[in-house]
Design an enzyme around this catalytic site. Structure first.
Site, PDB file in Angstrom:
ATOM      1  N   ASP A 101     -39.049  12.122  80.391  1.00  0.00           N
ATOM      2  CA  ASP A 101     -38.183  11.558  79.347  1.00  0.00           C
ATOM      3  C   ASP A 101     -36.707  11.554  79.732  1.00  0.00           C
ATOM      4  O   ASP A 101     -35.822  11.712  78.888  1.00  0.00           O
ATOM      5  CB  ASP A 101     -38.372  12.323  78.017  1.00  0.00           C
ATOM      6  CG  ASP A 101     -39.825  12.320  77.586  1.00  0.00           C
ATOM      7  OD1 ASP A 101     -40.501  11.309  77.803  1.00  0.00           O
ATOM      8  OD2 ASP A 101     -40.272  13.344  77.037  1.00  0.00           O
ATOM      9  N   LYS A 116     -36.218   7.002  82.358  1.00  0.00           N
ATOM     10  CA  LYS A 116     -36.721   6.172  83.467  1.00  0.00           C
ATOM     11  C   LYS A 116     -36.932   4.730  83.031  1.00  0.00           C
ATOM     12  O   LYS A 116     -36.597   3.794  83.755  1.00  0.00           O
ATOM     13  CB  LYS A 116     -38.053   6.750  84.005  1.00  0.00           C
ATOM     14  CG  LYS A 116     -37.928   8.155  84.561  1.00  0.00           C
ATOM     15  CD  LYS A 116     -39.280   8.734  84.948  1.00  0.00           C
ATOM     16  CE  LYS A 116     -40.215   9.008  83.790  1.00  0.00           C
ATOM     17  NZ  LYS A 116     -39.790  10.091  82.876  1.00  0.00           N
ATOM     18  N   GLY A 125     -44.305   7.613  78.009  1.00  0.00           N
ATOM     19  CA  GLY A 125     -43.727   6.751  76.971  1.00  0.00           C
ATOM     20  C   GLY A 125     -42.353   6.358  77.464  1.00  0.00           C
ATOM     21  O   GLY A 125     -41.465   7.201  77.534  1.00  0.00           O
ATOM     22  N   HIS A 126     -42.203   5.108  77.899  1.00  0.00           N
ATOM     23  CA  HIS A 126     -40.941   4.656  78.498  1.00  0.00           C
ATOM     24  C   HIS A 126     -40.273   3.661  77.557  1.00  0.00           C
ATOM     25  O   HIS A 126     -40.864   2.642  77.199  1.00  0.00           O
ATOM     26  CB  HIS A 126     -41.200   4.017  79.869  1.00  0.00           C
ATOM     27  CG  HIS A 126     -41.744   4.991  80.874  1.00  0.00           C
ATOM     28  ND1 HIS A 126     -42.057   4.663  82.162  1.00  0.00           N
ATOM     29  CD2 HIS A 126     -42.006   6.324  80.763  1.00  0.00           C
ATOM     30  CE1 HIS A 126     -42.499   5.727  82.796  1.00  0.00           C
ATOM     31  NE2 HIS A 126     -42.482   6.751  81.967  1.00  0.00           N
ATOM     32  N   GLN A 186     -43.576  10.780  83.977  1.00  0.00           N
ATOM     33  CA  GLN A 186     -43.342  12.238  83.844  1.00  0.00           C
ATOM     34  C   GLN A 186     -42.121  12.638  84.671  1.00  0.00           C
ATOM     35  O   GLN A 186     -41.209  11.841  84.794  1.00  0.00           O
ATOM     36  CB  GLN A 186     -44.600  13.030  84.258  1.00  0.00           C
ATOM     37  CG  GLN A 186     -45.770  12.917  83.278  1.00  0.00           C
ATOM     38  CD  GLN A 186     -46.594  11.671  83.449  1.00  0.00           C
ATOM     39  OE1 GLN A 186     -47.070  11.370  84.518  1.00  0.00           O
ATOM     40  NE2 GLN A 186     -46.813  10.920  82.377  1.00  0.00           N
TER      41      GLN A 186
HETATM   42  P1  GDP Z   1     -38.626   7.989  79.970  1.00  0.00           P
HETATM   43  O1  GDP Z   1     -39.955   8.531  79.607  1.00  0.00           O
HETATM   44  O2  GDP Z   1     -38.013   8.681  81.143  1.00  0.00           O
HETATM   45  O3  GDP Z   1     -38.635   6.493  80.159  1.00  0.00           O
HETATM   46  O4  GDP Z   1     -37.665   8.291  78.741  1.00  0.00           O
HETATM   47  P2  GDP Z   1     -38.009   8.068  77.174  1.00  0.00           P
HETATM   48  O5  GDP Z   1     -37.981   6.619  76.896  1.00  0.00           O
HETATM   49  O6  GDP Z   1     -39.235   8.818  76.806  1.00  0.00           O
HETATM   50  O7  GDP Z   1     -36.804   8.842  76.502  1.00  0.00           O
HETATM   51  C1  GDP Z   1     -35.479   8.494  76.719  1.00  0.00           C
HETATM   52  C2  GDP Z   1     -34.842   8.138  75.364  1.00  0.00           C
HETATM   53  O8  GDP Z   1     -33.436   8.094  75.513  1.00  0.00           O
HETATM   54  C3  GDP Z   1     -35.236   6.762  74.852  1.00  0.00           C
HETATM   55  O9  GDP Z   1     -35.228   6.793  73.454  1.00  0.00           O
HETATM   56  C4  GDP Z   1     -34.115   5.860  75.368  1.00  0.00           C
HETATM   57  O10 GDP Z   1     -33.927   4.685  74.580  1.00  0.00           O
HETATM   58  C5  GDP Z   1     -32.942   6.782  75.241  1.00  0.00           C
HETATM   59  N1  GDP Z   1     -31.863   6.587  76.236  1.00  0.00           N
HETATM   60  C6  GDP Z   1     -31.966   6.247  77.553  1.00  0.00           C
HETATM   61  N2  GDP Z   1     -30.752   6.301  78.147  1.00  0.00           N
HETATM   62  C7  GDP Z   1     -29.882   6.675  77.187  1.00  0.00           C
HETATM   63  C8  GDP Z   1     -28.466   6.961  77.190  1.00  0.00           C
HETATM   64  O11 GDP Z   1     -27.785   6.886  78.206  1.00  0.00           O
HETATM   65  N3  GDP Z   1     -27.915   7.362  76.007  1.00  0.00           N
HETATM   66  C9  GDP Z   1     -28.639   7.485  74.859  1.00  0.00           C
HETATM   67  N4  GDP Z   1     -28.012   7.890  73.769  1.00  0.00           N
HETATM   68  N5  GDP Z   1     -29.954   7.234  74.831  1.00  0.00           N
HETATM   69  C10 GDP Z   1     -30.567   6.860  75.972  1.00  0.00           C
HETATM   70  P1  IMO Z   2     -42.705  10.239  80.561  1.00  0.00           P
HETATM   71  O1  IMO Z   2     -43.239   9.321  81.635  1.00  0.00           O
HETATM   72  C1  IMO Z   2     -42.622  14.312  78.937  1.00  0.00           C
HETATM   73  C2  IMO Z   2     -46.291  16.686  79.313  1.00  0.00           C
HETATM   74  C3  IMO Z   2     -47.032  17.021  78.039  1.00  0.00           C
HETATM   75  C4  IMO Z   2     -47.605  18.377  78.420  1.00  0.00           C
HETATM   76  C5  IMO Z   2     -47.956  18.199  79.887  1.00  0.00           C
HETATM   77  C6  IMO Z   2     -49.430  17.852  80.157  1.00  0.00           C
HETATM   78  O2  IMO Z   2     -42.513   9.567  79.256  1.00  0.00           O
HETATM   79  O3  IMO Z   2     -41.531  11.000  81.041  1.00  0.00           O
HETATM   80  P2  IMO Z   2     -50.850  15.640  79.817  1.00  0.00           P
HETATM   81  O4  IMO Z   2     -51.177  14.851  78.577  1.00  0.00           O
HETATM   82  O5  IMO Z   2     -50.157  14.840  80.864  1.00  0.00           O
HETATM   83  O6  IMO Z   2     -52.042  16.367  80.364  1.00  0.00           O
HETATM   84  O7  IMO Z   2     -49.827  16.783  79.308  1.00  0.00           O
HETATM   85  O8  IMO Z   2     -47.137  17.134  80.363  1.00  0.00           O
HETATM   86  N1  IMO Z   2     -46.043  15.238  79.541  1.00  0.00           N
HETATM   87  C7  IMO Z   2     -44.838  14.661  79.383  1.00  0.00           C
HETATM   88  N2  IMO Z   2     -43.657  15.162  78.952  1.00  0.00           N
HETATM   89  N3  IMO Z   2     -42.696  13.022  79.330  1.00  0.00           N
HETATM   90  C8  IMO Z   2     -43.861  12.504  79.785  1.00  0.00           C
HETATM   91  O9  IMO Z   2     -43.952  11.261  80.319  1.00  0.00           O
HETATM   92  C9  IMO Z   2     -45.024  13.317  79.790  1.00  0.00           C
HETATM   93  N4  IMO Z   2     -46.304  13.124  80.161  1.00  0.00           N
HETATM   94  C10 IMO Z   2     -46.918  14.314  80.005  1.00  0.00           C
HETATM   95  O10 IMO Z   2     -46.168  17.104  76.942  1.00  0.00           O
HETATM   96  O11 IMO Z   2     -46.597  19.352  78.348  1.00  0.00           O
HETATM   97 MG    MG Z   3     -40.941   9.316  77.949  1.00  0.00          MG
END
Ligand code: GDP
Ligand code: IMO
Ligand code: MG
Length: 430
Positions: A13, A16, A40-41, A225
């Site tokens: 998270d 990416k 979840g991207h 991840q």
């Molecule tokens: P990922 O799994 O690495 O793709 O990240 P996620 O999408 O799960 O979580 C990142 C969250 O931060 C999302 O809600 C994005 O929309 C948000 N986000 C990404 N870059 C920025 C930033 O520079 N500032 C803020 N405030 N939010 C951001």
């Molecule tokens: P993105 O790509 C954050 C965590 C779960 C748990 C552990 C194992 O959005 O960054 P699993 O279901 O993979 O067997 O769970 O890994 N986990 C993540 N945490 N971002 C993710 O993906 C994750 N994918 C799995 O919360 O701790």
């Molecule tokens: Mg994510």
């Protein structure tokens, strides 16, 4: 021409999805190489938010998207995602989306076992998985009873495999967990309907990507991840079930290591974690709550509140080494605005001695105390700034310190979720 891998340096998270969407403008193919719909991207385009779990984040830029052999794919979720994006007017044809014939299928028993194990585990033994069947599916891959897309294409062999596997799974489900068995006939019927819809997308993606590279196409590999959730290098057993490090871009997509030019690590300006496991810089005070609220730190897959803490450069340095990072992208820097001071962890203290490297032993890690240096914060809203020179001096100092402590240059700074809320210092594709 340059092929680039994007990976998370922390516990996932990091943002990416936003950065892949941004850089996809310069790429021809965007390739996921591991994980599944535990990811979840999030992408925000002109104020509208999209969350993708399986389809690579290049899809909104209209690029060719590839689901690599290293993934575990829940076909039901994939079809939902295809329908969701198609309804938004995004073209998801077999020309635009390619699925590896070698990718493994998540089956209903994988999800049932994942959930059954988590609920049977005592409070301290839970991993805190996403419950999507990821671990049990990778287990079957390693145990060599997994079912792949190539099997789904050959319905007779598919049926045979499902009957054989269900026998064992039902013994485990009924005898060990006292749960209802799964019905192989229902699974076969349901998966036949998935086969009809997904067959046109299935191909040999290694041949496809390598032919593209030969023809001068630029490839962006999208990690899921983060490095500290890696099955080998993360906080085992509180990890996911795949290799999340950049090296797996090769195995998970069928390309050789010589094809990778840039390896970019995404670093959230602070640290978050969802699920269980040690987290040395975790905050349990009002600063942690403020970061969680300002950063809207809720899991994009499960909606769980993310645990928040200060930036830990011990883990970022670990990622620099494990992934051979060529550059960093610092995200969510805007979230830190308004704090009087900021802490950066640069080492740990364990039993009176300083530790500079991330320990493998979780008992040791659990007792590590972060050694912080404190920097002055900034009060300005930096989300509207578009030039590095216009950033407050304290923000620049924070960024400089990250470069110094990690020994790695910063290529991009992200100061909001949208594409425009970005300051590019080096265009990675140039
Ligand atoms: P990922 O799994 O690495 O793709 O990240 P996620 O999408 O799960 O979580 C990142 C969250 O931060 C999302 O809600 C994005 O929309 C948000 N986000 C990404 N870059 C920025 C930033 O520079 N500032 C803020 N405030 N939010 C951001
Ligand atoms: P993105 O790509 C954050 C965590 C779960 C748990 C552990 C194992 O959005 O960054 P699993 O279901 O993979 O067997 O769970 O890994 N986990 C993540 N945490 N971002 C993710 O993906 C994750 N994918 C799995 O919360 O701790
Ligand atoms: Mg994510």
């Amino acid at each position: 021409m340059s092929n680039t891998v994007i990976i998370g340096t922390q516990w996932g998270d990091e943002g990416k999805g936003k950065i892949v969407d941004l850089l996809a403008e310069y790429a021809d193919y965007v390739v996921r190489f591991q994980g599944g719909n535990n990811a979840g991207h999030t992408m925000v385009v002109e104020g509208e938010q999209f969350i993708s779990h399986l389809i690579p984040s290049g899809i909104l830029q209209g690029k060719i998207c590839v689901i690599g052999n290293g993934l575990v794919v829940d076909p039901e979720v994939l079809l939902e995602e295809i329908d969701y994006l198609s309804n938004k007017g995004i073209n998801i044809s077999p020309e635009k989306l390619k699925i590896s014939e070698k990718a493994h299928l998540i089956m209903p028993y994988h999800k049932q076992i994942d959930l059954a194990r988590e609920s049977a585990a005592g409070k301290d033994k839970k991993i805190g998985t996403t419950g999507r069947g990821i671990g049990p599916c990778y287990e079957d891959k390693a145990f060599r009873c997994g079912i792949r897309f190539v099997d789904l294409l050959d319905i007779n062999s598919f049926e045979e495999k499902v009957y054989a596997v269900c026998k064992e799974k039902n013994f485990y489900l009924t005898k060990f967990f006292a749960q209802d068995p799964v019905d192989p006939d229902t699974i076969i019927k349901t998966y036949k309907s998935y086969q009809k819809r997904l067959a046109p997308f299935v191909t040999d993606i290694s041949v496809y990507i390598n032919n593209g590279i030969k023809a001068g196409r630029q490839i962006l590999f999208e990690g899921a991840q983060g490095t500290h959730l890696d099955i080998d290098h993360g906080t085992y057993p509180y990890v996911t079930s795949s290799n999340t490090v950049a090296g797996n871009a090769c195995s998970g997509a069928g390309v050789g290591p010589k094809q990778l030019n840039n390896i970019v690590g995404i670093v959230k300006a602070y640290t978050t974690r969802v699920g269980k496991g040690p987290f040395p810089t975790e905050l349990f005070d009002e600063i942690g709550d403020k970061i969680q609220e300002t950063g809207a730190e809720f899991g994009a897959t499960t909606g769980r509140k993310r645990r928040c803490g200060w930036l830990d450069t011990v883990i970022v340095r670990n990622s620099v080494r494990l992934n051979s990072l060529t550059g960093l992208v610092v995200t969510k820097l805007d979230v830190l605005g308004g704090l009087d001071t900021l802490n950066i962890c640069n080492a740990y203290e364990y039993n009176g001695t300083q530790i500079d490297e991330f320990p493998a032993d979780l008992t040791v890690l659990g007792k590590c105390r972060p050694i912080y240096e404190t920097l002055p914060g900034w009060q300005e809203d930096i989300s509207k700034i578009r030039k590095y020179d216009d950033l407050p001096q304290n923000t620049k100092n924070y960024l400089n310190r990250i470069e110094e402590l990690t020994g790695t240059k910063i290529d991009i700074i992200s100061i909001g979720p949208g594409r425009k809320e970005t300051i590019v210092l080096n265009n990675i594709f140039n």
